[in-house]
Design a protein around this motif. Structure first.
Motif, PDB file in Angstrom:
ATOM      1  N   LEU A 108     -16.532  44.733 -17.443  1.00  0.00           N
ATOM      2  CA  LEU A 108     -15.743  43.451 -16.261  1.00  0.00           C
ATOM      3  C   LEU A 108     -15.729  42.230 -17.033  1.00  0.00           C
ATOM      4  O   LEU A 108     -14.019  41.959 -17.119  1.00  0.00           O
ATOM      5  N   SER A 109     -16.087  41.961 -17.335  1.00  0.00           N
ATOM      6  CA  SER A 109     -16.208  40.319 -18.821  1.00  0.00           C
ATOM      7  C   SER A 109     -14.996  41.532 -19.855  1.00  0.00           C
ATOM      8  O   SER A 109     -13.760  40.792 -20.552  1.00  0.00           O
ATOM      9  N   PHE A 110     -15.153  42.711 -20.056  1.00  0.00           N
ATOM     10  CA  PHE A 110     -14.109  43.550 -20.987  1.00  0.00           C
ATOM     11  C   PHE A 110     -12.580  43.252 -20.525  1.00  0.00           C
ATOM     12  O   PHE A 110     -11.825  43.185 -20.713  1.00  0.00           O
ATOM     13  N   ALA A 111     -12.665  43.892 -19.539  1.00  0.00           N
ATOM     14  CA  ALA A 111     -11.178  44.317 -18.487  1.00  0.00           C
ATOM     15  C   ALA A 111     -10.943  43.227 -18.047  1.00  0.00           C
ATOM     16  O   ALA A 111      -9.611  42.669 -17.899  1.00  0.00           O
ATOM     17  N   ALA A 112     -11.484  41.754 -17.668  1.00  0.00           N
ATOM     18  CA  ALA A 112     -10.983  40.455 -17.432  1.00  0.00           C
ATOM     19  C   ALA A 112     -10.107  40.060 -18.830  1.00  0.00           C
ATOM     20  O   ALA A 112      -9.492  39.564 -18.825  1.00  0.00           O
ATOM     21  N   GLY A 113     -11.121  39.993 -19.672  1.00  0.00           N
ATOM     22  CA  GLY A 113     -10.179  39.339 -20.924  1.00  0.00           C
ATOM     23  C   GLY A 113      -9.231  40.271 -21.756  1.00  0.00           C
ATOM     24  O   GLY A 113      -8.139  39.761 -22.244  1.00  0.00           O
ATOM     25  N   ALA A 114      -9.017  41.404 -21.082  1.00  0.00           N
ATOM     26  CA  ALA A 114      -7.757  42.279 -21.562  1.00  0.00           C
ATOM     27  C   ALA A 114      -7.030  41.989 -20.618  1.00  0.00           C
ATOM     28  O   ALA A 114      -5.449  41.866 -21.104  1.00  0.00           O
ATOM     29  N   MET A 115      -7.036  41.068 -19.005  1.00  0.00           N
ATOM     30  CA  MET A 115      -6.238  40.807 -18.608  1.00  0.00           C
ATOM     31  C   MET A 115      -5.111  39.344 -18.972  1.00  0.00           C
ATOM     32  O   MET A 115      -3.942  38.799 -18.874  1.00  0.00           O
ATOM     33  N   ILE A 116      -6.962  38.888 -19.381  1.00  0.00           N
ATOM     34  CA  ILE A 116      -6.276  37.555 -19.996  1.00  0.00           C
ATOM     35  C   ILE A 116      -5.733  37.094 -20.835  1.00  0.00           C
ATOM     36  O   ILE A 116      -4.321  36.594 -20.941  1.00  0.00           O
ATOM     37  N   PHE A 117      -5.507  38.294 -21.550  1.00  0.00           N
ATOM     38  CA  PHE A 117      -5.171  38.297 -22.933  1.00  0.00           C
ATOM     39  C   PHE A 117      -3.230  38.861 -22.818  1.00  0.00           C
ATOM     40  O   PHE A 117      -2.506  38.239 -23.395  1.00  0.00           O
ATOM     41  N   VAL A 118      -3.409  39.636 -21.944  1.00  0.00           N
ATOM     42  CA  VAL A 118      -1.969  40.016 -21.626  1.00  0.00           C
ATOM     43  C   VAL A 118      -1.396  39.444 -20.454  1.00  0.00           C
ATOM     44  O   VAL A 118      -0.339  38.366 -21.090  1.00  0.00           O
ATOM     45  N   VAL A 119      -1.991  38.090 -20.030  1.00  0.00           N
ATOM     46  CA  VAL A 119      -1.224  36.891 -19.300  1.00  0.00           C
ATOM     47  C   VAL A 119      -1.082  35.882 -20.044  1.00  0.00           C
ATOM     48  O   VAL A 119      -0.177  36.135 -19.979  1.00  0.00           O
ATOM     49  N   ALA A 120      -1.705  35.441 -21.026  1.00  0.00           N
ATOM     50  CA  ALA A 120      -1.493  34.499 -21.784  1.00  0.00           C
ATOM     51  C   ALA A 120      -0.191  34.447 -23.209  1.00  0.00           C
ATOM     52  O   ALA A 120       0.534  34.415 -23.561  1.00  0.00           O
ATOM     53  N   GLU A 121      -0.807  35.931 -23.786  1.00  0.00           N
ATOM     54  CA  GLU A 121       0.528  36.310 -24.454  1.00  0.00           C
ATOM     55  C   GLU A 121       1.940  36.446 -24.334  1.00  0.00           C
ATOM     56  O   GLU A 121       2.924  36.487 -24.880  1.00  0.00           O
ATOM     57  N   GLU A 122       1.690  37.376 -23.437  1.00  0.00           N
ATOM     58  CA  GLU A 122       3.319  37.605 -22.143  1.00  0.00           C
ATOM     59  C   GLU A 122       3.458  37.924 -21.648  1.00  0.00           C
ATOM     60  O   GLU A 122       4.963  37.066 -20.823  1.00  0.00           O
ATOM     61  N   VAL A 123       3.077  37.400 -20.243  1.00  0.00           N
ATOM     62  CA  VAL A 123       3.345  37.420 -18.879  1.00  0.00           C
ATOM     63  C   VAL A 123       3.986  35.697 -18.803  1.00  0.00           C
ATOM     64  O   VAL A 123       4.971  35.642 -18.374  1.00  0.00           O
ATOM     65  N   ILE A 124       2.952  34.798 -19.427  1.00  0.00           N
ATOM     66  CA  ILE A 124       2.987  33.548 -18.739  1.00  0.00           C
ATOM     67  C   ILE A 124       4.049  33.471 -19.815  1.00  0.00           C
ATOM     68  O   ILE A 124       6.032  32.624 -19.187  1.00  0.00           O
ATOM     69  N   PRO A 125       4.382  33.335 -21.072  1.00  0.00           N
ATOM     70  CA  PRO A 125       6.073  32.730 -21.633  1.00  0.00           C
ATOM     71  C   PRO A 125       7.037  33.784 -21.304  1.00  0.00           C
ATOM     72  O   PRO A 125       8.638  33.028 -21.095  1.00  0.00           O
ATOM     73  N   SER A 126       6.877  35.093 -20.701  1.00  0.00           N
ATOM     74  CA  SER A 126       8.026  35.839 -20.019  1.00  0.00           C
ATOM     75  C   SER A 126       8.360  35.109 -19.209  1.00  0.00           C
ATOM     76  O   SER A 126       9.250  35.159 -18.749  1.00  0.00           O
ATOM     77  N   SER A 127       8.024  34.568 -18.694  1.00  0.00           N
ATOM     78  CA  SER A 127       8.375  33.738 -17.102  1.00  0.00           C
ATOM     79  C   SER A 127       8.743  32.440 -17.348  1.00  0.00           C
ATOM     80  O   SER A 127       9.278  32.512 -16.401  1.00  0.00           O
ATOM     81  N   GLN A 128       8.615  32.137 -18.217  1.00  0.00           N
ATOM     82  CA  GLN A 128       9.834  31.049 -18.370  1.00  0.00           C
ATOM     83  C   GLN A 128      11.136  31.152 -19.034  1.00  0.00           C
ATOM     84  O   GLN A 128      11.509  29.828 -20.120  1.00  0.00           O
TER      85      GLN A 128
END
Length: 164
Positions: free
Chosen positions: A117-137
């Protein structure tokens, strides 16, 4: 590709990364559901059918936006509705397979579940930090994007504390 769609290596890379991250994220979720039901079947202490059903329902509900998160970028790139929907659904197909494995190997997998579950959470946090947050702005909505992120985080923390 249709006129007006954003294409190119950057969009393809982002979509590929998102699809892979959500697909990988679904494997430990499936293991969690399988282990919950397997623990009930093995009559392990602390395991309950209501808890397993609640977990399955919670994960199932949050899979709807995950499938959409896969399908929408693919559609935006010009992929057909049917094909983008198919890939959105395909990203979740590993979850029931992992659930069967989790249920079958409950005694072995249960100690590994926090790490999965930690791996799953880490994968999603990476995607959010790397791609989703910059794209949202990208289009000048920095305040709205930041406030939405913080509101979502606050709601999740409240639910985590309230539901323990």
């Amino acid at each position: 590709m249709t006129a007006g769609t954003r294409t190119g290596p950057l969009m393809n890379r982002r979509s590929t990364l998102l699809v892979l991250a959500i697909t990988l994220h679904n494997i430990p979720e499936g293991l969690a559901v399988g282990v919950a039901f397997g623990a009930v079947a093995a009559d392990l202490s602390g395991a309950s059918l209501s808890g397993a059903l609640a977990l399955a329902l919670g994960i199932g509900i949050q899979n709807f936006p995950e499938g959409t998160a896969v399908a929408m970028p693919l559609r935006r790139e010009g992929m057909s509705r049917r094909r983008s929907f198919f890939y959105g659904q395909l990203s979740g197909m590993f979850e029931p397979i992992a659930a069967v494995i989790g249920a079958a190997a409950v005694l072995f997998i249960e100690p590994l579940l926090p790490y999965a579950l930690s791996f799953a959470a880490g994968a999603m946090i990476f995607v959010v930090a790397e791609e989703v947050i910059p794209s949202s702005q990208e289009h000048g909505h920095k305040s709205m994007a930041s406030m939405s992120l913080m509101t979502g985080f606050a709601v999740m923390m409240i639910l985590d504390v309230a539901l323990g």
